[in-house]
Design a protein around this motif. Structure first.
Motif, PDB file in Angstrom:
ATOM      1  N   TYR A   8      38.187 -26.983   7.295  1.00 58.57           N
ATOM      2  CA  TYR A   8      37.837 -25.579   7.039  1.00 58.57           C
ATOM      3  C   TYR A   8      38.960 -24.916   6.269  1.00 58.57           C
ATOM      4  CZ  TYR A   8      33.831 -25.844  10.133  1.00 58.57           C
ATOM      5  OH  TYR A   8      32.627 -26.171  10.691  1.00 58.57           O
ATOM      6  N   GLU A  11      37.754 -20.382   0.987  1.00 50.87           N
ATOM      7  CA  GLU A  11      37.308 -20.653  -0.390  1.00 50.87           C
ATOM      8  C   GLU A  11      37.938 -19.682  -1.372  1.00 50.87           C
ATOM      9  OE1 GLU A  11      33.070 -20.516  -0.454  1.00 50.87           O
ATOM     10  OE2 GLU A  11      32.876 -22.541   0.364  1.00 50.87           O
ATOM     11  N   PRO A  50      31.297 -25.323  -3.071  1.00 53.65           N
ATOM     12  CA  PRO A  50      31.532 -24.103  -2.281  1.00 53.65           C
ATOM     13  C   PRO A  50      30.249 -23.548  -1.641  1.00 53.65           C
ATOM     14  CG  PRO A  50      31.788 -23.697  -4.636  1.00 53.65           C
ATOM     15  CD  PRO A  50      31.681 -25.173  -4.469  1.00 53.65           C
ATOM     16  N   THR A  51      30.433 -22.659  -0.669  1.00 61.38           N
ATOM     17  CA  THR A  51      29.294 -22.101   0.080  1.00 61.38           C
ATOM     18  C   THR A  51      28.367 -21.280  -0.820  1.00 61.38           C
ATOM     19  OG1 THR A  51      30.740 -20.308   0.740  1.00 61.38           O
ATOM     20  CG2 THR A  51      30.368 -22.033   2.360  1.00 61.38           C
ATOM     21  N   SER A  52      28.853 -20.863  -1.990  1.00 59.18           N
ATOM     22  CA  SER A  52      27.973 -20.128  -2.917  1.00 59.18           C
ATOM     23  C   SER A  52      26.828 -21.014  -3.398  1.00 59.18           C
ATOM     24  CB  SER A  52      28.781 -19.610  -4.118  1.00 59.18           C
ATOM     25  OG  SER A  52      29.403 -20.702  -4.767  1.00 59.18           O
ATOM     26  N   ALA A  54      25.359 -23.115  -1.222  1.00 52.04           N
ATOM     27  CA  ALA A  54      24.701 -23.577   0.010  1.00 52.04           C
ATOM     28  C   ALA A  54      23.319 -22.959   0.182  1.00 52.04           C
ATOM     29  CB  ALA A  54      25.565 -23.229   1.222  1.00 52.04           C
ATOM     30  N   THR A  56      20.420 -22.558   3.428  1.00 48.91           N
ATOM     31  CA  THR A  56      20.153 -22.766   4.851  1.00 48.91           C
ATOM     32  C   THR A  56      18.644 -22.838   5.072  1.00 48.91           C
ATOM     33  OG1 THR A  56      22.182 -21.619   5.465  1.00 48.91           O
ATOM     34  CG2 THR A  56      20.508 -21.822   7.173  1.00 48.91           C
ATOM     35  N   GLY A  69      22.899 -19.280   0.980  1.00 48.24           N
ATOM     36  CA  GLY A  69      24.170 -19.149   1.695  1.00 48.24           C
ATOM     37  C   GLY A  69      24.247 -19.939   2.983  1.00 48.24           C
ATOM     38  N   PRO A  70      25.463 -19.957   3.564  1.00 49.01           N
ATOM     39  CA  PRO A  70      25.683 -20.705   4.805  1.00 49.01           C
ATOM     40  C   PRO A  70      25.114 -19.973   6.022  1.00 49.01           C
ATOM     41  CG  PRO A  70      27.707 -19.623   4.154  1.00 49.01           C
ATOM     42  CD  PRO A  70      26.676 -19.268   3.114  1.00 49.01           C
ATOM     43  N   GLU A  73      28.802 -16.206   8.237  1.00 52.00           N
ATOM     44  CA  GLU A  73      29.920 -15.729   7.423  1.00 52.00           C
ATOM     45  C   GLU A  73      31.196 -15.894   8.237  1.00 52.00           C
ATOM     46  OE1 GLU A  73      30.115 -14.210   4.383  1.00 52.00           O
ATOM     47  OE2 GLU A  73      27.972 -14.267   3.878  1.00 52.00           O
ATOM     48  N   GLN A  77      35.726 -21.667   5.456  1.00 50.52           N
ATOM     49  CA  GLN A  77      34.452 -22.345   5.248  1.00 50.52           C
ATOM     50  C   GLN A  77      34.641 -23.861   5.261  1.00 50.52           C
ATOM     51  OE1 GLN A  77      35.614 -19.920   3.022  1.00 50.52           O
ATOM     52  NE2 GLN A  77      34.475 -18.282   4.038  1.00 50.52           N
TER      53      GLN A  77
END
Lengths: 116, 418
Positions: A8, A11, A50-52, A54, A56, A69-70, A73, A77
Motif C-alpha cells: 500500500y 498514489e 493506479p486506482t484511477s 480501477a 468495482t 474507482g476502488p 477511499e 492504495q
C-alpha cells in the motif's frame, strides 16, 4: 506457509516523484525481486495500474453493477503484491520489510488459506 | 493435598509446563488444551494419592499423553488428508515422550523465553498480548484475567481464542527472535509487562485486591525476563521502575480510598527493601553502555523521589534535568507535562504554567485530566483563584476514577469560591 504481501502506497506521492527518484525505486524493486527469486521464496508478484483505472463490480438481485474507482477511499492504495513461500510469520515480516514500498508506504501480510 | 494447594501448584507451574509442552508439540492451542486436561487429572488423583515429587514433570508427562489422545481423536474425526499430517505429528509427539528427560534448567529457560516472545509478538494486538501473557506465562485463569481488566469472562475468553487463532493461522513461530530483531522484540515484551503494571497501578477502587496483584504479577514476570536475558539495561530499568513505584503502594490512598499526593505520603511506610533493590537496579541499568534506556531514566526519577527524606528535600533540579533527557530520548506529551511540573518546582509556577499552556494549545493531551489538574495547581499557587477553580472543574469533568474526581472537587472547594 504462503503469504500474500500487499503493498500500500500513496498514489499521489508516487505520481509526484521526480524521474530520478522513480528510477531509483524501480531499481530497488528489481534488486529485491531478483534476491527473492534466488532465495526460492518467490511465487508471484506484480505492480498494479493506479486506482484511477480501477472498476468495482457488484452483483445485486442478478444485476451486474460496475462502477468507477476502488471499493474504498483510503490514504494509501494497493499498488502491487508479492506471493511468497515463507517459513513462518517472522520470515514473512523480514521479507516484507525489504520491499522498497515498506519504507514509504506499508505492507499488509495475509496468510493464504489452505483447504484440505 | 487440598484443592487450594493444588491450585497454587498449577499457578506456579503453568508457565514453565506450558512452555515445555509448546516446545514439544509446536502447537500453542493443543499444548494448552492438553495441560488443562492434565490439571483435571491432577485434581482427581492428587487428593487421593498425594502430590508427586516433581509436580511439573508429572504435569508435562500427563499433558503429553493427553495431547496424543487429542491428536488420535482428531485423526479419527477429520478427513484422510489431515490424517497423514496428524499421524506425523502424533508419532513426533510419541517420540518426544520416549526421548530422554528434557527437564534441564537451560532447556526450560529457553522454552519459557520463547513462550514470552510468542505471547508478546508484535503481530498481536496489545490487549491480546496482555491477556495471553497473564493466562499462559503467569498462569492466571481466565476468570482472574477478566476480573483484573473489568471485562466479562466471555469477552476475555473470546480475546484469548482470537489471539491463539492468530498465532496458528498467521504462523507466529515458537522461536526466539534472531539477534537483529531481539531489541525490538524485547521492547514489545516490556511494553506488555508495563501495561499490566500500570493497569494495576492506576486502579484505586473496585477490585483493588486483584489489581494490586497485577503489579506483583508484572514485577514477577519482569524479574523472570531479567533472569532469562541478564544484563539488559531496558529490562533492568523497567524492573527498577516498577519496584520503586510499587514501594509506595500502601501510602498512595487514604482510609476512604482518597488520593494521597506524593508530597503528603507517609514515607516511613514505603517499602525500604523494594527501594533498596530498585536503587541498585537503576544504578546497573544506567551503567550499561550506549544511550540510557527510557525506562531506566524514569526509574532514576522515581529513585530521586524515594531517596528524599521529605517532600521539601526532593531534588527537583535533577528531576527536571532527567525529564529533559527523556524528552530527547522518547518525547511524549505526558513526559512534557511532568517536565513542566518539575520546572515549576525549580523555577517557579509561572515558568511551569507557560510550558503547560503551550502543551494545552497543541491539543495533544485533550481529554487527559492531569493536564488541567496540573494547570489548576500552578494557577492556585500564582493566586489566580478563579482560573484555578475553572481548571479544577475541567479536571473533575475529565477524571475517570471516582477518587480522582473527589480529589479535584475537594481542591476546588478549598479555593473558597463557593
Amino acid at each position: 506457509m504462503q503469504y500474500l504481501l500487499l503493498i500500500y502506497e500513496s498514489e499521489a506521492e508516487a505520481q509526484a516523484m521526480a524521474p530520478a527518484a522513480y528510477g531509483e525505486m524501480m531499481a530497488g524493486y528489481g534488486g529485491f525481486t531478483r534476491d527473492l527469486v534466488a532465495s526460492g521464496k518467490f511465487k508471484a508478484g506484480d505492480a498494479l495500474q493506479p486506482t484511477s483505472t480501477a472498476t468495482t463490480v457488484r452483483v445485486r438481485e442478478g444485476k451486474t453493477l460496475a462502477t468507477d474507482g476502488p471499493f474504498a477511499e483510503t490514504r494509501e492504495q494497493l499498488g502491487g503484491y508479492y506471493l511468497v513461500e515463507a517459513g513462518d510469520l517472522d520470515d514473512a515480516i523480514a521479507i516484507a520489510a525489504r520491499i522498497p514500498g515498506a519504507a514509504t508506504g506499508s505492507i499488509e501480510i495475509r496468510p493464504v488459506m489452505v483447504f484440505s | 493435598m487440598s484443592p487450594e494447594a493444588i491450585a497454587a501448584v498449577f499457578r506456579a507451574e503453568t508457565g514453565r509446563a506450558l512452555a515445555a509442552l509448546v516446545g514439544l508439540i509446536g502447537d500453542f492451542d493443543l499444548a494448552e488444551d492438553a495441560l488443562q486436561d492434565a490439571f483435571l487429572a491432577a485434581l482427581r488423583q492428587w487428593p487421593r494419592q498425594g502430590a508427586p515429587a516433581n509436580p511439573r514433570a508429572w504435569l508435562v508427562g500427563a499433558a503429553r499423553h493427553k495431547a496424543i489422545d487429542r491428536l488420535r481423536q482428531r485423526a479419527r474425526q477429520t478427513s484422510r488428508k489431515d490424517h497423514v499430517a496428524l499421524e506425523q505429528r502424533l508419532s513426533a509427539a510419541a517420540q518426544a515422550e520416549a526421548a530422554p528427560s528434557i527437564d534441564t534448567a537451560e532447556a526450560i529457560d529457553d522454552d519459557m523465553l520463547r513462550l514470552v516472545f510468542i505471547c508478546c509478538h508484535p503481530a498481536l494486538a496489545p490487549d491480546a498480548r496482555v491477556a495471553l501473557t497473564l493466562r499462559a506465562v503467569a498462569g492466571l485463569d481466565t476468570v482472574a484475567v477478566a476480573r483484573a481488566f473489568l471485562v466479562s469472562e466471555e469477552t476475555m475468553a473470546q480475546r484469548l481464542v482470537r489471539a491463539k487463532r492468530k498465532i496458528r493461522l498467521a504462523g507466529i513461530p515458537f522461536v526466539a527472535p534472531p539477534p537483529e530483531a531481539l531489541s525490538e522484540r524485547v521492547a514489545a515484551v516490556l511494553a506488555t509487562l508495563y501495561l499490566i503494571f500500570t493497569e494495576g497501578y492506576a486502579a484505586t477502587t473496585g477490585a483493588a485486591l486483584v489489581r494490586a496483584d497485577l503489579c506483583g504479577e508484572s514485577i514477577r514476570l519482569t524479574r523472570l525476563l531479567d533472569a532469562l536475558l541478564p544484563g539488559r539495561g531496558d529490562v533492568r530499568g523497567l524492573l527498577a521502575l516498577m519496584l520503586l513505584h510499587h514501594a509506595r503502594r500502601d501510602t498512595r490512598a487514604g482510609p476512604q480510598g482518597e488520593i494521597v499526593l506524593l508530597a503528603d505520603q507517609d514515607r516511613t511506610l514505603w517499602d525500604r527493601d523494594a527501594i533498596a533493590e530498585g536503587l541498585d537496579l537503576v544504578g546497573q541499568a544506567l551503567r550499561n553502555p550506549g544511550l540510557p534506556n527510557p525506562y531506566a531514566v524514569q526509574a532514576a526519577i522515581a529513585a530521586l523521589h524515594c531517596q528524599a527524606t521529605d517532600a521539601a528535600a526532593t531534588d527537583w533540579r535533577q528531576i527536571a534535568g532527567l525529564y529533559e533527557v527523556l524528552l530527547r530520548l522518547a518525547p511524549t506529551p505526558v513526559i512534557e507535562l511532568n517536565h513542566a511540573v518539575a520546572v515549576a518546582m525549580t523555577d517557579g509556577p509561572a515558568r511551569g504554567l507557560a510550558l503547560l499552556d503551550a502543551l494545552t494549545a497543541r491539543g495533544t493531551l485533550a481529554g487527559y485530566a492531569l493536564l488541567p489538574g496540573a494547570r489548576a495547581d500552578l494557577l492556585r499557587r500564582l493566586g489566580r483563584t478563579a482560573e484555578a477553580a475553572a481548571a479544577y472543574a475541567r479536571a473533575d469533568a475529565l477524571a475517570r476514577l471516582e477518587p480522582e474526581r473527589r480529589y479535584y472537587a475537594g481542591r476546588r472547594a478549598e479555593l473558597g469560591l463557593g
